[in-house]
Design a protein around this motif. Structure first.
Motif, mmCIF file in Angstrom:
data_model
loop_
_atom_site.group_PDB
_atom_site.id
_atom_site.type_symbol
_atom_site.label_atom_id
_atom_site.label_comp_id
_atom_site.label_asym_id
_atom_site.label_seq_id
_atom_site.Cartn_x
_atom_site.Cartn_y
_atom_site.Cartn_z
ATOM 1 N N ASN A 274 0.905 -1.084 0.436
ATOM 2 C CA ASN A 274 -0.005 -0.326 -0.158
ATOM 3 C C ASN A 274 0.893 0.893 0.559
ATOM 4 O O ASN A 274 0.433 2.237 -0.221
ATOM 5 C CB ASN A 274 -0.278 0.062 1.601
ATOM 6 N N TYR B 92 1.693 1.676 -3.527
ATOM 7 C CA TYR B 92 0.260 2.726 -4.040
ATOM 8 C C TYR B 92 0.031 4.085 -3.645
ATOM 9 O O TYR B 92 0.116 4.777 -4.642
ATOM 10 C CB TYR B 92 -1.080 1.826 -3.310
ATOM 11 N N GLY B 93 0.252 4.361 -3.234
ATOM 12 C CA GLY B 93 0.477 5.216 -2.227
ATOM 13 C C GLY B 93 1.175 7.207 -2.906
ATOM 14 O O GLY B 93 0.891 7.770 -3.512
ATOM 15 N N LEU C 87 -0.849 7.495 -6.272
ATOM 16 C CA LEU C 87 -1.544 8.084 -6.475
ATOM 17 C C LEU C 87 -1.604 9.423 -5.539
ATOM 18 O O LEU C 87 -1.923 9.887 -6.271
ATOM 19 C CB LEU C 87 -2.441 6.979 -5.281
ATOM 20 N N ALA D 10 -4.642 8.172 3.577
ATOM 21 C CA ALA D 10 -4.083 6.938 3.513
ATOM 22 C C ALA D 10 -4.454 6.098 3.978
ATOM 23 O O ALA D 10 -3.932 4.584 3.034
ATOM 24 C CB ALA D 10 -2.323 7.514 3.852
ATOM 25 N N VAL E 274 -5.791 4.156 0.537
ATOM 26 C CA VAL E 274 -4.846 3.532 0.068
ATOM 27 C C VAL E 274 -5.020 2.028 -0.110
ATOM 28 O O VAL E 274 -3.862 1.165 1.019
ATOM 29 C CB VAL E 274 -3.629 3.866 0.335
ATOM 30 N N THR F 291 -6.867 1.847 -6.101
ATOM 31 C CA THR F 291 -5.808 1.999 -6.622
ATOM 32 C C THR F 291 -6.282 1.873 -8.062
ATOM 33 O O THR F 291 -5.856 2.007 -8.517
ATOM 34 C CB THR F 291 -4.691 1.975 -5.898
ATOM 35 N N PHE G 256 -12.104 7.740 -6.754
ATOM 36 C CA PHE G 256 -11.188 6.937 -4.952
ATOM 37 C C PHE G 256 -12.091 6.958 -3.895
ATOM 38 O O PHE G 256 -12.219 6.310 -2.675
ATOM 39 C CB PHE G 256 -9.985 8.145 -4.947
#
Length: 250
Positions: free
Chosen positions: A94, A97-98, A101, A116, A119, A124, A140
């Protein structure tokens, strides 16, 4: 300057899909996955955790694969530290992913700490599927809100209903979490390297179950990724060498 770069990275905001289409897709993902929180609640409570401990995991951790890994290892008698380590390493994805994003969504700094928490795999996937920033933000937010509310609600219902259901293994609910995770992961395995890494991880994880303490095979299975990448690098290097030799002969 950073804002302009991020905008250029995802294209013109005016070329995206209608908001209603994004909301529809986001709701579909949020509802479909959120309902599997019931299986987590039953599995966690059936594994010995209290209702409050089970709900706290969903409220604070909120990443299904890590939650199932933790309670599964604990239910199997694994060491709590080993179980937590396995869940932690599953959740590390994750963070990556952050990174993506943060550029895609470009949220205000005050909002980022709260965003957060959402996420995860599903938010995602929905965000990256959009063609503009507005669509990504809507996807999102709708996916995250729907999934967070449903996951926590069904976790509570599952934990409360665990006693009425009885043995979760008999119902097969202990396999619901891994099944959902695999269903989300499978479409992402598009290249031969990704499929090889997944297959090797399965072999390592299952093959080492009888020999290692509960939770440790999951950690060892993570070695499949660097091994597959190393093999791919060797194969690519040999292909380049062969191409260079052919070019010299000509």
């Amino acid at each position: 300057m950073a804002e302009q770069t991020a905008l250029a990275d995802i294209g013109d905001d005016r070329g995206g899909r209608p908001d209603s289409a994004v909301v529809r897709d986001a709701l579909g993902v949020g509802v479909a996955v959120g309902l599997s929180g019931f299986a987590f609640g039953v599995t966690s409570a059936g594994g010995g955790l209290t209702v409050w401990q089970t709900c706290a995991l969903s409220l604070l951790v909120f990443t299904g694969a890590s939650q199932f890994a933790l309670v599964g290892a604990l239910a199997a008698g694994g060491n709590p530290l080993t179980a937590a380590a396995g869940a932690f390493f599953l959740g590390v994805r994750n963070a990556f992913y952050g990174l993506r994003l943060s550029q895609l969504l470009a949220l205000p700094r005050a909002v980022r700490p709260f965003a957060a928490q959402w996420v995860i795999d599903e938010t995602t996937a929905v965000s990256l599927a959009q063609r503009d920033r507005r669509g990504a933000r809507i996807g999102f937010a709708v996916t995250g809100l729907t999934l967070y509310v449903l996951w926590n609600l069904t976790t509570l219902l599952g934990a409360l209903g665990a006693e009425a259901i009885g043995d979760t293994d008999a119902w097969g609910l202990d396999a619901a979490g891994p099944a959902v995770f695999l269903a989300l992961l499978a479409p992402m395995l598009k290249t031969a390297t990704e499929r090889a890494a997944a297959a090797l991880a399965v072999l390592l994880g299952l093959g080492l179950l009888p020999a290692l303490p509960s939770g440790v095979p999951v950690l060892v299975a993570a070695l499949a990724a660097p091994l597959a990448l190393w093999a791919e690098g060797r194969r690519t290097g040999r292909a380049r060498d062969d191409a260079g030799e052919d070019e010299e002969r000509r």
